[in-house]
Design a protein around this motif. Structure first.
Motif, mmCIF file in Angstrom:
data_model
loop_
_atom_site.group_PDB
_atom_site.id
_atom_site.type_symbol
_atom_site.label_atom_id
_atom_site.label_comp_id
_atom_site.label_asym_id
_atom_site.label_seq_id
_atom_site.Cartn_x
_atom_site.Cartn_y
_atom_site.Cartn_z
ATOM 1 N N THR A 173 0.373 0.331 -11.595
ATOM 2 C CA THR A 173 1.108 1.593 -11.734
ATOM 3 C C THR A 173 1.903 1.717 -13.022
ATOM 4 O O THR A 173 2.288 2.813 -13.398
ATOM 5 N N GLY B 289 0.823 -1.214 0.000
ATOM 6 C CA GLY B 289 0.000 0.000 0.000
ATOM 7 C C GLY B 289 0.855 1.261 0.000
ATOM 8 O O GLY B 289 0.616 2.193 -0.777
ATOM 9 N N SER B 290 1.897 1.245 0.851
ATOM 10 C CA SER B 290 2.716 2.448 0.950
ATOM 11 C C SER B 290 3.542 2.660 -0.314
ATOM 12 O O SER B 290 3.777 3.804 -0.718
ATOM 13 N N SER B 291 3.944 1.571 -0.968
ATOM 14 C CA SER B 291 4.697 1.780 -2.204
ATOM 15 C C SER B 291 3.775 2.265 -3.327
ATOM 16 O O SER B 291 4.214 2.939 -4.255
ATOM 17 N N LEU B 292 2.498 1.915 -3.198
ATOM 18 C CA LEU B 292 1.513 2.416 -4.157
ATOM 19 C C LEU B 292 1.399 3.933 -4.045
ATOM 20 O O LEU B 292 1.420 4.656 -5.039
ATOM 21 N N VAL B 293 1.316 4.386 -2.793
ATOM 22 C CA VAL B 293 1.257 5.818 -2.533
ATOM 23 C C VAL B 293 2.527 6.493 -3.059
ATOM 24 O O VAL B 293 2.486 7.497 -3.754
ATOM 25 N N PHE B 294 3.660 5.862 -2.737
ATOM 26 C CA PHE B 294 4.950 6.396 -3.151
ATOM 27 C C PHE B 294 5.037 6.528 -4.672
ATOM 28 O O PHE B 294 5.463 7.546 -5.201
ATOM 29 N N SER B 295 4.588 5.481 -5.362
ATOM 30 C CA SER B 295 4.728 5.509 -6.822
ATOM 31 C C SER B 295 3.742 6.486 -7.460
ATOM 32 O O SER B 295 3.990 7.002 -8.546
ATOM 33 N N SER B 296 2.647 6.768 -6.773
ATOM 34 C CA SER B 296 1.723 7.761 -7.334
ATOM 35 C C SER B 296 2.289 9.171 -7.163
ATOM 36 O O SER B 296 1.950 10.084 -7.899
ATOM 37 N N LEU B 297 3.173 9.302 -6.161
ATOM 38 C CA LEU B 297 3.836 10.601 -5.990
ATOM 39 C C LEU B 297 4.933 10.804 -7.029
ATOM 40 O O LEU B 297 5.231 11.912 -7.434
#
Ligand SMILES: Nc1ncnc2c1ncn2[C@@H]1O[C@H](COP(=O)(O)OP(=O)(O)OP(=O)(O)O)[C@@H](O)[C@H]1O
Ligand SMILES: [Mg+2]
Lengths: 267, 251
Positions: free
Chosen positions: A137, A44-52
């Motif tokens: 992503t 989940g956190s890498s998803l957030v990271f990659s959307s940034l």
């Protein structure tokens, strides 16, 4: 004499029940669910990271993801393998096992196989999460490189779990056994460097020692299956099976040593 | 052929403290025989060597000298373990399994065939009075219930000899009575029973013969069938045996 045999019995090989309860033990423990939760939080956190950072390449995510999966599996694998038997001695649940018609080596092999199944399941779970992430992503497609990297992680576990289990039986201390296993893991990734050093060094003692290390420690560099992917026809299967065989032989040697130590143990 | 035979069995524990070996005597030159169908009690104070004797017979410990037999099998022997059931002192179990599952697991290890297993489990759970709690996880069990699980796993493969180490320690009066009637029922079924205890009043209620063990040595064997007032007489014999000489009769 057959006078004392009992009817309605079958004393075959007793590995399967041991492997099964090892899996059951894991599925019913809280740690199992904490691990799953952890995996999803990571994802989940890498998803957030990659959307940034929307321009991250699939290649980068894949490499980082696979490295994480390998490290994570290594940690949990060594930890599980080292505590597998030591815990059972400490909890004294070992008494009721060792008084059954169960060879001590059967117990060791059963425990070993059980952990491998769990690790395999964990690897597959983490890979699915990674694939999902990549699909969401990037414009990622499944490549042979990806598959062989995943297979290599599992192959390495075949060896390191045997090393950790045996170390726990030889040292009877979980800290020492874990340290030994990590050291083996690290040195095993510098196998060719070890050999090079052994060839070049002057001192006879150091030379002998380095050669000993080189031959005793499994060569994890062999498992870089994806490096052998240059060939357009894809991965030659005989390389894979040779590497697998190498892993199995190493694991077998360690497990024999572990079983020997275990067979002398008193409870 | 005796069901259990122990010949000159000696076990010395070795422990290393900072590389210095320390020795402590488990048992010394122990000899005894238990006939088939007999109920034998090993009576001794704490640390006298009861558990050590039982563990040697089960192959959990290895003797330094002497030998022991379960029927004609010299222990440790995988075939001997088919013939014995064992209840350890304060048994520990996998807490994540239910009573039903754990008994099934041990039955499977002992090679009880799949087609007989469920019927046997039902029977034994009934015998130890756990039928209603069979699907509960052992983490939720009380000490008395765990002790009954211990009995059940010892019986699942229908062994000829039962080793009960401290069968009633920590149980309430009802639990003690239940265990006693269970032992008597097993006796009726012609099982050989080997139990250890330091409680004289319990030993006399079920045993045929009693071995008194002191500091690892079997110092006396008493045939209870030949005593009239068993309780009082055994107590007298026991105290005069285990007390250092000169203290006999002192209260
Ligand atoms: N693991 C061990 N390491 C060292 N010494 C031990 C060990 N187990 C037992 N002993 C020693 O062996 C002797 C016999 O112990 P054992 O446990 O057989 O006694 P016991 O009769 O079962 O006592 P209890 O009634 O307290 O259960 C004791 O002096 C004890 O200190
Ligand atoms: Mg004891």
């Amino acid at each position: 004499m057959e006078t004392c045999s009992v009817s309605g019995r079958k004393n075959g090989v007793n590995i399967l029940p041991i492997a099964e309860y090892t899996i059951m033990e894991n599925i019913r423990s809280k740690i199992f669910y904490i691990l799953l939760l952890f995996i999803f939080i990571m994802a989940g956190s890498s998803l957030v990271f990659s959307s940034l950072a929307p321009y991250t390449e699939a290649r980068v995510i894949t490499d980082i993801g696979l490295a994480c999966i390998e490290m994570f599996t290594l940690m949990t694998g060594i930890f599980a393998a080292v505590n597998l038997v030591l815990q059972e001695i400490e909890n004294r649940t070992i008494y009721l096992l060792m008084t059954r018609p169960l060879h001590r080596w059967e117990y060791i092999i059963g425990r070993y196989l059980g952990v491998l199944v769990i690790l395999c399941f964990n690897i597959i779970t983490m890979l699915s999460v990674l694939v999902l992430l990549l699909k969401l992503t990037t414009s990622w497609t499944l490549s042979p490189m990806f598959i062989w990297s995943a297979v290599a992680i599992f192959f390495k576990m075949i060896i390191i779990v045997a090393v950790a289990l045996t170390a726990s039986l030889v040292f009877t201390s979980s800290i020492t056994a874990m340290a030994f296993s990590f050291l083996t893991w690290v040195l095993g990734h510098f196998s060719s460097e070890l050999k090079l050093m052994a060839e070049r060094i002057q001192s006879f003692l150091a030379k002998g020692l380095l050669y000993l290390l080189y031959y005793a420690i499994p060569n994890f560099q062999l498992f870089n299956l994806k490096d052998k992917l240059g060939i357009p026809e894809g991965m030659p299967l005989d390389i894979v099976s040779m590497v697998l065989l190498y892993g199995l032989i190493y694991a077998a040697i360690f497990l024999v040593i572990g079983s020997l130590f275990f067979s002398k143990k008193e409870f | 052929m005796p069901a259990v035979k122990v010949e000159n069995l000696t076990k010395i524990y070795k422990k290393r403290y900072f590389l210095k070996p320390r020795y402590s005597v488990g048992i010394k030159n122990l000899n005894l025989e238990v006939e088939e169908g007999e109920t034998f009690g090993l009576l001794g104070l704490n640390g006298s060597g009861k558990t050590t004797t039982i563990k040697l017979l089960l192959g959990l410990l290895f003797a330094d000298s002497g030998q022991a037999f379960i029927y004609d099998h010299k222990v440790p022997d995988r075939k001997a373990s088919n013939l014995v059931g064992y209840l350890p002192e304060a048994p520990y179990f996998y807490r994540y399994l239910s009573a039903q599952e754990i008994i099934d697991f041990y039955g499977r290890l002992s090679g009880v065939l799949e087609q007989d297993r469920q019927k046997k489990i039902d029977e034994i759970l009934e015998l130890v009075n756990l039928t209603n709690n069979r699907h509960k996880r052992l983490a939720e069990f009380s000490k008395g219930m765990l002790q009954r699980v211990g009995i059940a796993q010892a019986l699942i493969h229908d062994p000829k000899i039962l080793f009960f180490d401290e069968l009633i320690t920590g149980l309430d009066p009802v639990g003690i009575t239940e265990m006693r009637s269970l032992v008597l029922r097993l006796k009726e079924r012609k099982k050989t029973i080997f139990l250890s205890s330091h409680i004289i009043s319990e030993i006399v209620k079920v045993c045929d013969r009693v071995g008194i063990i002191k500091e690892g040595e079997l110092v006396k064997i008493v045939d209870l069938r030949q005593l009239k007032n068993k309780d009082a007489e055994l107590e007298k014999i026991f105290l005069s045996t285990v007390m250092p000489s000169g203290q006999e009769g002192a209260s």
